[in-house]
Design an enzyme around this catalytic site. Sequence first.
Site, short mmCIF file in Angstrom:
data_model
loop_
_atom_site.label_atom_id
_atom_site.label_comp_id
_atom_site.label_asym_id
_atom_site.label_seq_id
_atom_site.Cartn_x
_atom_site.Cartn_y
_atom_site.Cartn_z
N CYS A 60 0.78 -1.31 -0.01
CA CYS A 60 -0.19 0.12 -0.01
C CYS A 60 0.84 1.15 0.05
CB CYS A 60 -0.91 -0.01 1.06
SG CYS A 60 -1.83 1.36 1.40
N CYS B 282 0.49 3.37 3.41
CA CYS B 282 1.13 2.80 4.57
C CYS B 282 2.34 3.66 5.03
CB CYS B 282 1.27 1.41 4.61
SG CYS B 282 -0.18 0.51 4.84
N HIS C 289 -3.66 0.55 8.04
CA HIS C 289 -4.38 0.40 6.90
C HIS C 289 -5.64 -0.42 7.08
CE1 HIS C 289 -4.05 -1.15 2.73
NE2 HIS C 289 -4.83 -2.32 2.98
N HIS D 245 -8.45 6.74 3.41
CA HIS D 245 -8.07 8.09 2.76
C HIS D 245 -9.11 8.92 2.24
CE1 HIS D 245 -8.05 5.95 -0.88
NE2 HIS D 245 -7.80 6.89 -1.62
N GLN E 91 -9.84 12.71 -0.76
CA GLN E 91 -9.01 13.40 -1.39
C GLN E 91 -9.45 15.08 -1.42
OE1 GLN E 91 -7.77 12.07 -5.38
NE2 GLN E 91 -9.07 10.35 -4.98
#
Length: 351
Positions: free
Chosen positions: A77, A80, A124, A177, A179
């Site tokens: 990932c 991470c 994660h 996450h 944006q």
Amino acid sequence: MSSVLETGARTAGVLSDGREILYFDDEPGHDRTASDTRDLAPFTPGAELRRDPLTGQPVLIAAHRQTRTVSSAGGDCPLCPSRPGHPTEVPAADYHVAVFENRFPSLGGAVGGRCEVVSFSADHDRSVSGLPADRLTTIGRAWADRTAALSALPGVEQVFVFENRGAEVGATLSHPHGQIYAYPYLPPVQAAVLASARAHRAEHGGCLLCSVVAAEAAGPRVVAATDDFVAYVPEAARWPYEVHLAPLACVPDLAALPGELLPRLMALYGDVLRRFDGLFGDPTAYMACWHQAPVLHRADLSHFYVQMFTTRRAAGKWKFLASSESSAGAFINDVSPEAAAALFRAAGDRS
């Protein structure tokens, strides 16, 4: 009355290709000075902005995004923390919230604007709804910081904060996450809301969203509320399970929110996200989108709100955007908003 931008820890750095990275911590005292050890080519955004001559709407062409990272496993990932032999987008060995320029942006370069990634946790396998209250506040503080900074960039007209969770809604990384897009133009939805707000002000005076929020707060579609915020299923919800969350007062964006209200907002936000998981008894794919006041038009539209929805319409069933929605732009909802609100309230009792 304090601003949300005046508290907490913030550390700035630069990735090896020249992109900016920022760390926001729950409290001061953490070392986030690790360097990016990767040898990346200089960062050069390559999107193109075109306009549909039939609708007049803008379309971003970003062919370079076809090569963006797709990963669901923690071992590879890119969000991470970096570890020996595996440097990632986040050089620090641990972090609370990290914000950095997107390596595969839809904006920037000749188009203008900017795209940023916001990683909500070093873990994660966490979800936003399961994070502690302090971390939710830190996420809100990061969003507010970036809203202020991106709104100040030349040419930016809209700062759009969002999270897509789940492959079913297009998330290419499973790490928690979101944006932030700083558009150099007003996207179609925001343009339509602005037009409605201007028409309302001309006919009735005052803020359109203030009127909507006041009516919904007193109606049958309330999901949850505090003294300062209300979460409700909108009267004309487009999605079977959709919730809007808004301040009762007229606040244009997260950067303008009084500091003492941010923890309360983020606590209610987490509560609503948990209700989405409670609808069907398992983690629900969702989109959470923060509609903030347009940078250049706050006099006409000065009230932010959050739109949260899932593409599920029932357990094991999905709402697909078929021809009516995708081509004609005419949404058809399979669940009455009043019934959806009742299910969201019940989901809170189970969570």
